[in-house]
Design a protein around this motif. Structure first.
Motif, PDB file in Angstrom:
ATOM      1  N   PRO A   1       0.599  -1.107   0.136  1.00  0.00           N
ATOM      2  CA  PRO A   1      -0.089  -0.179   0.011  1.00  0.00           C
ATOM      3  C   PRO A   1       0.942   1.297  -0.284  1.00  0.00           C
ATOM      4  N   GLY A   2       2.001   1.074   0.580  1.00  0.00           N
ATOM      5  CA  GLY A   2       3.197   2.395   0.615  1.00  0.00           C
ATOM      6  C   GLY A   2       3.378   2.590  -0.733  1.00  0.00           C
ATOM      7  N   ASN A   3       3.527   2.086  -1.695  1.00  0.00           N
ATOM      8  CA  ASN A   3       4.287   2.204  -2.858  1.00  0.00           C
ATOM      9  C   ASN A   3       2.873   2.953  -4.143  1.00  0.00           C
ATOM     10  N   PHE A   4       3.697   3.974  -4.604  1.00  0.00           N
ATOM     11  CA  PHE A   4       2.671   4.727  -5.329  1.00  0.00           C
ATOM     12  C   PHE A   4       3.332   4.657  -6.785  1.00  0.00           C
ATOM     13  N   PRO A   5       2.460   4.283  -7.887  1.00  0.00           N
ATOM     14  CA  PRO A   5       2.909   4.173  -9.274  1.00  0.00           C
ATOM     15  C   PRO A   5       3.291   5.499 -10.047  1.00  0.00           C
ATOM     16  N   ILE A   6       4.335   5.555 -10.713  1.00  0.00           N
ATOM     17  CA  ILE A   6       4.803   6.896 -11.489  1.00  0.00           C
ATOM     18  C   ILE A   6       4.974   6.479 -13.016  1.00  0.00           C
ATOM     19  N   ALA A   7       4.216   6.953 -13.848  1.00  0.00           N
ATOM     20  CA  ALA A   7       4.290   6.951 -15.178  1.00  0.00           C
ATOM     21  C   ALA A   7       5.793   7.482 -15.784  1.00  0.00           C
ATOM     22  N   ASN A   8       6.291   7.104 -16.684  1.00  0.00           N
ATOM     23  CA  ASN A   8       7.524   7.866 -17.115  1.00  0.00           C
ATOM     24  C   ASN A   8       7.136   9.521 -17.574  1.00  0.00           C
ATOM     25  N   ASP A   9       5.893   9.505 -17.860  1.00  0.00           N
ATOM     26  CA  ASP A   9       5.485  10.946 -18.409  1.00  0.00           C
ATOM     27  C   ASP A   9       5.377  11.791 -17.168  1.00  0.00           C
ATOM     28  N   ASP A  10       5.412  11.174 -16.082  1.00  0.00           N
ATOM     29  CA  ASP A  10       5.248  12.089 -14.831  1.00  0.00           C
ATOM     30  C   ASP A  10       6.338  12.847 -14.332  1.00  0.00           C
ATOM     31  N   THR A  11       7.580  12.484 -14.744  1.00  0.00           N
ATOM     32  CA  THR A  11       8.758  12.846 -14.704  1.00  0.00           C
ATOM     33  C   THR A  11       9.420  13.383 -15.842  1.00  0.00           C
ATOM     34  N   VAL A  12      10.381  14.497 -15.635  1.00  0.00           N
ATOM     35  CA  VAL A  12      11.449  14.984 -16.614  1.00  0.00           C
ATOM     36  C   VAL A  12      12.633  14.830 -15.832  1.00  0.00           C
ATOM     37  N   THR A  13      13.417  13.925 -16.672  1.00  0.00           N
ATOM     38  CA  THR A  13      15.032  13.583 -16.177  1.00  0.00           C
ATOM     39  C   THR A  13      15.768  13.311 -17.456  1.00  0.00           C
ATOM     40  N   VAL A  14      17.218  13.694 -17.014  1.00  0.00           N
ATOM     41  CA  VAL A  14      18.110  13.404 -17.763  1.00  0.00           C
ATOM     42  C   VAL A  14      19.310  12.593 -17.070  1.00  0.00           C
ATOM     43  N   PRO A  15      19.630  11.389 -17.464  1.00  0.00           N
ATOM     44  CA  PRO A  15      18.859  10.764 -18.592  1.00  0.00           C
ATOM     45  C   PRO A  15      17.551  10.109 -18.349  1.00  0.00           C
ATOM     46  N   ASP A  16      16.838   9.886 -19.243  1.00  0.00           N
ATOM     47  CA  ASP A  16      15.224   9.241 -19.077  1.00  0.00           C
ATOM     48  C   ASP A  16      15.593   7.782 -19.431  1.00  0.00           C
ATOM     49  N   ASN A  17      15.426   6.823 -18.376  1.00  0.00           N
ATOM     50  CA  ASN A  17      15.185   5.458 -18.786  1.00  0.00           C
ATOM     51  C   ASN A  17      14.299   5.098 -19.587  1.00  0.00           C
ATOM     52  N   GLY A  18      13.065   5.842 -19.724  1.00  0.00           N
ATOM     53  CA  GLY A  18      12.288   5.275 -20.591  1.00  0.00           C
ATOM     54  C   GLY A  18      10.949   4.422 -19.756  1.00  0.00           C
ATOM     55  N   LEU A  19      11.332   4.184 -18.373  1.00  0.00           N
ATOM     56  CA  LEU A  19      10.670   3.105 -17.583  1.00  0.00           C
ATOM     57  C   LEU A  19       9.612   3.808 -16.871  1.00  0.00           C
ATOM     58  N   ASP A  20       8.610   3.333 -16.374  1.00  0.00           N
ATOM     59  CA  ASP A  20       7.467   3.526 -15.418  1.00  0.00           C
ATOM     60  C   ASP A  20       8.151   3.080 -14.240  1.00  0.00           C
ATOM     61  N   GLY A  21       7.774   3.638 -12.916  1.00  0.00           N
ATOM     62  CA  GLY A  21       8.271   3.454 -11.913  1.00  0.00           C
ATOM     63  C   GLY A  21       7.265   3.458 -10.807  1.00  0.00           C
ATOM     64  N   PHE A  22       7.923   3.305  -9.641  1.00  0.00           N
ATOM     65  CA  PHE A  22       7.044   3.721  -8.249  1.00  0.00           C
ATOM     66  C   PHE A  22       7.824   4.427  -7.294  1.00  0.00           C
ATOM     67  N   VAL A  23       7.133   5.137  -6.335  1.00  0.00           N
ATOM     68  CA  VAL A  23       7.681   5.854  -5.389  1.00  0.00           C
ATOM     69  C   VAL A  23       7.601   5.254  -3.943  1.00  0.00           C
ATOM     70  N   LYS A  24       8.378   4.918  -2.957  1.00  0.00           N
ATOM     71  CA  LYS A  24       7.962   4.242  -1.645  1.00  0.00           C
ATOM     72  C   LYS A  24       7.537   5.404  -0.833  1.00  0.00           C
ATOM     73  N   THR A  25       6.320   5.563  -0.775  1.00  0.00           N
ATOM     74  CA  THR A  25       5.864   6.865  -0.135  1.00  0.00           C
ATOM     75  C   THR A  25       5.819   6.809   1.499  1.00  0.00           C
ATOM     76  N   ASP A  26       5.920   5.285   1.945  1.00  0.00           N
ATOM     77  CA  ASP A  26       6.032   5.000   3.499  1.00  0.00           C
ATOM     78  C   ASP A  26       7.524   5.054   3.896  1.00  0.00           C
ATOM     79  N   GLN A  27       8.400   5.360   3.133  1.00  0.00           N
ATOM     80  CA  GLN A  27       9.843   5.321   3.612  1.00  0.00           C
ATOM     81  C   GLN A  27      10.418   6.623   3.458  1.00  0.00           C
ATOM     82  N   LEU A  28      10.842   7.250   4.274  1.00  0.00           N
ATOM     83  CA  LEU A  28      11.441   8.890   4.238  1.00  0.00           C
ATOM     84  C   LEU A  28      12.947   8.743   4.431  1.00  0.00           C
TER      85      LEU A  28
END
Length: 112
Positions: A63-90
């Motif tokens: 439940p603490g993992n939140f999905p992140i689409a590749n389009d939700d981020t702007v990065t250099v380099p961009d690996n082109g992959l979707d991912g997730f954020v561990k919102t319950d870990q600071l």
């Protein structure tokens, strides 16, 4: 210098007495503070990419993992992959004690 919403790549950090290398984080706070007397000036969540669909299903089961689409981020380099954020870990860092690079940012609507 990093600010809220930035994606940073930390070159080396310690987690549970283990030294870990090169991982990305989303900055969620950039104010000074202390935790049990230890100073910090940035708070982050871990940002990871999905390796495959099986891993995606397994990681999003928590439940603490939140999905992140590749389009939700702007990065250099961009690996082109979707991912997730561990919102319950600071993670609390002192910027002058770590080596990091700002590699991009997360779209503000997604951060909120």
């Amino acid at each position: 210098m990093c600010k809220v919403g930035d994606i940073i790549l930390v070159n080396s950090y310690e987690d549970r007495n283990k030294v870990l290398k090169r991982h990305s984080f989303i900055v969620i706070d950039d104010k000074d503070g202390t935790v049990e007397g230890l100073p910090y000036d940035v708070v982050c969540n871990v940002l990871s990419s999905f390796k495959n669909e099986k891993q995606k299903e397994r990681k999003l089961f928590y439940p603490g993992n939140f999905p992140i689409a590749n389009d939700d981020t702007v990065t250099v380099p961009d690996n082109g992959l979707d991912g997730f954020v561990k919102t319950d870990q600071l993670y609390y860092f002192k910027k002058d004690k770590i080596s990091y690079d700002v590699i991009g940012y997360i779209n503000p609507e997604v951060l909120n």
